[in-house]
Motif scaffolding. Structure first.
Motif, PDB file in Angstrom:
ATOM      1  N   ARG A 195       9.163  17.725  -7.312  1.00  0.00           N
ATOM      2  CA  ARG A 195       9.762  17.251  -6.048  1.00  0.00           C
ATOM      3  C   ARG A 195       9.138  15.963  -5.534  1.00  0.00           C
ATOM      4  NH1 ARG A 195       9.436  23.015  -2.892  1.00  0.00           N
ATOM      5  NH2 ARG A 195      11.559  23.707  -3.283  1.00  0.00           N
ATOM      6  N   LYS A 196       7.844  15.842  -5.771  1.00  0.00           N
ATOM      7  CA  LYS A 196       7.155  14.666  -5.195  1.00  0.00           C
ATOM      8  C   LYS A 196       6.006  14.240  -6.093  1.00  0.00           C
ATOM      9  CE  LYS A 196       5.617  12.519  -1.119  1.00  0.00           C
ATOM     10  NZ  LYS A 196       6.738  11.635  -0.863  1.00  0.00           N
ATOM     11  N   VAL A 197       5.836  12.938  -6.191  1.00  0.00           N
ATOM     12  CA  VAL A 197       4.764  12.388  -7.012  1.00  0.00           C
ATOM     13  C   VAL A 197       4.035  11.332  -6.186  1.00  0.00           C
ATOM     14  CG1 VAL A 197       4.239  11.197  -9.153  1.00  0.00           C
ATOM     15  CG2 VAL A 197       6.202  12.704  -9.065  1.00  0.00           C
ATOM     16  N   ALA A 198       2.715  11.374  -6.212  1.00  0.00           N
ATOM     17  CA  ALA A 198       1.930  10.346  -5.517  1.00  0.00           C
ATOM     18  C   ALA A 198       0.942   9.766  -6.516  1.00  0.00           C
ATOM     19  CB  ALA A 198       1.191  10.946  -4.331  1.00  0.00           C
ATOM     20  N   VAL A 199       1.031   8.468  -6.736  1.00  0.00           N
ATOM     21  CA  VAL A 199       0.097   7.835  -7.666  1.00  0.00           C
ATOM     22  C   VAL A 199      -0.542   6.651  -6.961  1.00  0.00           C
ATOM     23  CG1 VAL A 199       1.866   6.376  -8.824  1.00  0.00           C
ATOM     24  CG2 VAL A 199      -0.230   7.016 -10.049  1.00  0.00           C
ATOM     25  N   GLU A 200      -1.844   6.546  -7.103  1.00  0.00           N
ATOM     26  CA  GLU A 200      -2.531   5.419  -6.471  1.00  0.00           C
ATOM     27  C   GLU A 200      -3.532   4.831  -7.454  1.00  0.00           C
ATOM     28  OE1 GLU A 200      -4.072   7.931  -3.285  1.00  0.00           O
ATOM     29  OE2 GLU A 200      -6.105   7.397  -3.912  1.00  0.00           O
ATOM     30  N   TYR A 201      -3.682   3.514  -7.378  1.00  0.00           N
ATOM     31  CA  TYR A 201      -4.673   2.836  -8.200  1.00  0.00           C
ATOM     32  C   TYR A 201      -5.350   1.826  -7.282  1.00  0.00           C
ATOM     33  CZ  TYR A 201      -6.690   1.202 -12.640  1.00  0.00           C
ATOM     34  OH  TYR A 201      -7.555   0.891 -13.656  1.00  0.00           O
ATOM     35  N   LEU A 202      -6.549   2.170  -6.856  1.00  0.00           N
ATOM     36  CA  LEU A 202      -7.227   1.361  -5.839  1.00  0.00           C
ATOM     37  C   LEU A 202      -8.520   0.766  -6.385  1.00  0.00           C
ATOM     38  CD1 LEU A 202      -6.740   3.748  -2.766  1.00  0.00           C
ATOM     39  CD2 LEU A 202      -5.257   1.889  -3.550  1.00  0.00           C
ATOM     40  N   GLN A 203      -8.610  -0.559  -6.279  1.00  0.00           N
ATOM     41  CA  GLN A 203      -9.827  -1.283  -6.652  1.00  0.00           C
ATOM     42  C   GLN A 203     -10.217  -2.188  -5.488  1.00  0.00           C
ATOM     43  OE1 GLN A 203      -8.676  -3.502 -10.184  1.00  0.00           O
ATOM     44  NE2 GLN A 203      -9.171  -1.778 -11.534  1.00  0.00           N
ATOM     45  N   GLY A 204     -11.475  -2.577  -5.462  1.00  0.00           N
ATOM     46  CA  GLY A 204     -11.911  -3.462  -4.378  1.00  0.00           C
ATOM     47  C   GLY A 204     -12.472  -4.794  -4.846  1.00  0.00           C
ATOM     48  N   TRP A 205     -12.469  -5.016  -6.163  1.00  0.00           N
ATOM     49  CA  TRP A 205     -13.215  -6.178  -6.691  1.00  0.00           C
ATOM     50  C   TRP A 205     -12.607  -7.526  -6.324  1.00  0.00           C
ATOM     51  CZ3 TRP A 205     -11.883  -9.247 -11.312  1.00  0.00           C
ATOM     52  CH2 TRP A 205     -10.632  -8.927 -11.838  1.00  0.00           C
ATOM     53  N   LEU A 206     -11.329  -7.552  -5.871  1.00  0.00           N
ATOM     54  CA  LEU A 206     -10.728  -8.830  -5.466  1.00  0.00           C
ATOM     55  C   LEU A 206     -10.616  -8.934  -3.939  1.00  0.00           C
ATOM     56  CD1 LEU A 206      -8.043  -9.284  -8.288  1.00  0.00           C
ATOM     57  CD2 LEU A 206     -10.235 -10.461  -8.039  1.00  0.00           C
ATOM     58  N   SER A 207     -11.459  -8.180  -3.234  1.00  0.00           N
ATOM     59  CA  SER A 207     -11.439  -8.214  -1.759  1.00  0.00           C
ATOM     60  C   SER A 207     -11.805  -9.590  -1.203  1.00  0.00           C
ATOM     61  CB  SER A 207     -12.423  -7.175  -1.190  1.00  0.00           C
ATOM     62  OG  SER A 207     -11.985  -5.883  -1.496  1.00  0.00           O
ATOM     63  N   GLN A 208     -12.540 -10.368  -1.985  1.00  0.00           N
ATOM     64  CA  GLN A 208     -12.888 -11.746  -1.607  1.00  0.00           C
ATOM     65  C   GLN A 208     -12.234 -12.686  -2.626  1.00  0.00           C
ATOM     66  OE1 GLN A 208     -14.568 -12.018   1.183  1.00  0.00           O
ATOM     67  NE2 GLN A 208     -14.933  -9.799   1.305  1.00  0.00           N
TER      68      GLN A 208
END
Ligand code: NAD
Length: 381
Positions: free
Chosen positions: A161-174
């Motif tokens: 019924r539902k799918v949640a996918v996340e890909y989170l990185q922080g290395w390009l924050s600057q």
């Protein structure tokens, strides 16, 4: 009978200071079926030679560029069997097509090409050559991703019924690209990277994982891509609503400006009867929850896992396997397919190994996401 020997690999990219090239080399050689014998490791001939020396290959096989490698190798009696592509994205198509035309199979890193139009060209070239082509969507090699896939295919979760996918990185924050940092610099340049920044770099992994595990195609999407860091030319933050072929809804988040995140890839799939939850940063555990039953934590190497998961497990329980082993699973499947192909089998690639279909789907996803964000509308695939 085919000669009993290791498969010979020629690498393009992966020179001094590269990120994924060394991972390819470690993964390819982990199971003893493949050896690195040649390469065009850098755009600089001197650095390619320097790299070849450090890898202890024949100095005559550390080439000035990939064209020279293909030209010389095709005439050798002990030529390479396949080419691995670990360069910035703009080279994926020309190198893959040239390798296929020269008669060599291909292992390419993702995204398959720089644009969707290029992916269609590549699809034709793969079909014309009739040679094995594999795409290294690393996460498909984890045992518990195979377990998650087997659970979805078994129907135990009921209708998804539902799918949640996340890909989170922080290395390009600057604005790291402005410092000359190698990996950031080409990724921020549309000419070297292609038009999809974060969406093409990691969004495409999230998209692949979603389709790979659920076995369902995405059919519609409403995406918002943003460049959060001032003056950055490509997107660095993406959010998308999805609809799947069975009308399940999905949410995809990919960002490289989520400060403090490392390689936060996570997939949750919810069905009528239960759900699964897998995180790349804790890859040896898979959470399985049921509407009516206790929560399970499945561990890699558990004797109770599916055959698909056990087939790609190397070590007894409690001995962690990680990124390199997952990558090596893809190489082992590719090597086995190459061995079968050399022995005359027509279509030896297993469907667990991402290939040209996944490559074209991924490039379509990037192209559709850009279009949806530009028009601020839902788009069809
Ligand atoms: P990188 O900048 O670290 O390495 C790129 C390498 O290619 C360098 O050694 C560079 O010298 C070489 N190169 C550039 N032009 C060349 C040419 N004309 N001939 C030969 N070599 C050349 O980049 P990276 O982070 O390793 O990324 C490389 C590719 O791998 C990208 O397509 C990226 O999307 C992909 N990647 C995949 C994963 C994954 O999880 N599968 C992870 C990281 C990167």
């Amino acid at each position: 009978m085919t000669e009993l020997r290791k498969l010979r690999m020629g690498m393009v990219g992966g020179g001094p200071g590269a990120f994924i090239g060394p991972v390819h080399r470690m993964a390819a050689e982990l199971d003893g079926r493949i050896e690195l014998v040649a390469g065009a490791f850098s755009q600089s001939p001197a650095r390619s030679r320097e790299a070849g020396k450090s890898f202890r290959i024949d100095p005559g096989r550390a080439y000035a560029d990939y064209r020279e490698m293909l030209e010389v190798e095709r005439r050798r009696t002990d030529a390479i069997d396949f080419v691995v592509i670990a360069t910035p994205n703009y080279l994926h198509l020309p190198v893959a097509v040239a390798a296929l035309e020269a008669g060599f199979a291909v292992v390419s890193d993702k995204p398959a090409t720089a644009t969707y139009e290029e992916a269609l060209v590549l699809k034709k070239a793969v079909a014309k050559a009739g040679l094995p082509y594999a795409l290294t969507h690393t996460y498909a090699g984890y045992a518990l991703v195979r377990e998650a896939r087997a659970i979805c295919a078994s129907g135990q979760l009921g209708r998804i019924r539902k799918v949640a996918v996340e890909y989170l990185q922080g290395w390009l924050s600057q604005p790291l690209e402005k410092t000359g940092q190698k990996q950031a610099a080409w990724r921020a340049d549309p000419a070297l990277n292609g038009p999809g920044g974060c969406i093409g770099d990691i969004g495409v992994h999230a998209f692949h994982l979603l389709e790979y595990v659920t076995g369902l195609d995405v059919t519609r999407m409403n995406a918002t891509l943003r460049s959060v860091v001032p003056e950055r030319r490509l997107d660095d933050d993406c959010s998308a609503f999805l609809r799947l072929e069975n009308e399940a809804s999905g949410v995809l988040m990919a960002s490289q400006v989520t400060a403090g995140e490392g390689n936060g890839l996570r997939l949750r799939v919810y069905g009528e009867a239960g759900s699964i939850d897998w995180r790349q940063e804790d890859p040896n555990r898979l959470r399985v929850k049921w509407v009516d039953g206790p929560e399970e934590i499945r561990h890699a190497a558990g004797g109770y896992l599916s055959e698909d998961a056990r087939a790609v497990t190397r070590l007894p329980g409690g001995h962690p396997e990680g990124y390199i082993e997952a990558f090596a699973v893809l190489y082992r499947e590719f090597a086995d397919a190459m061995i079968a192909w050399r022995a005359g089998q027509a279509n030896p690639l297993p469907e667990t190994l991402p290939g040209i279909r996944a490559g074209v789907r991924g490039m379509r996803f990037i192209e559709r996401a850009i279009e949806s964000s530009r028009t601020e509308r839902w788009v069809k695939f």
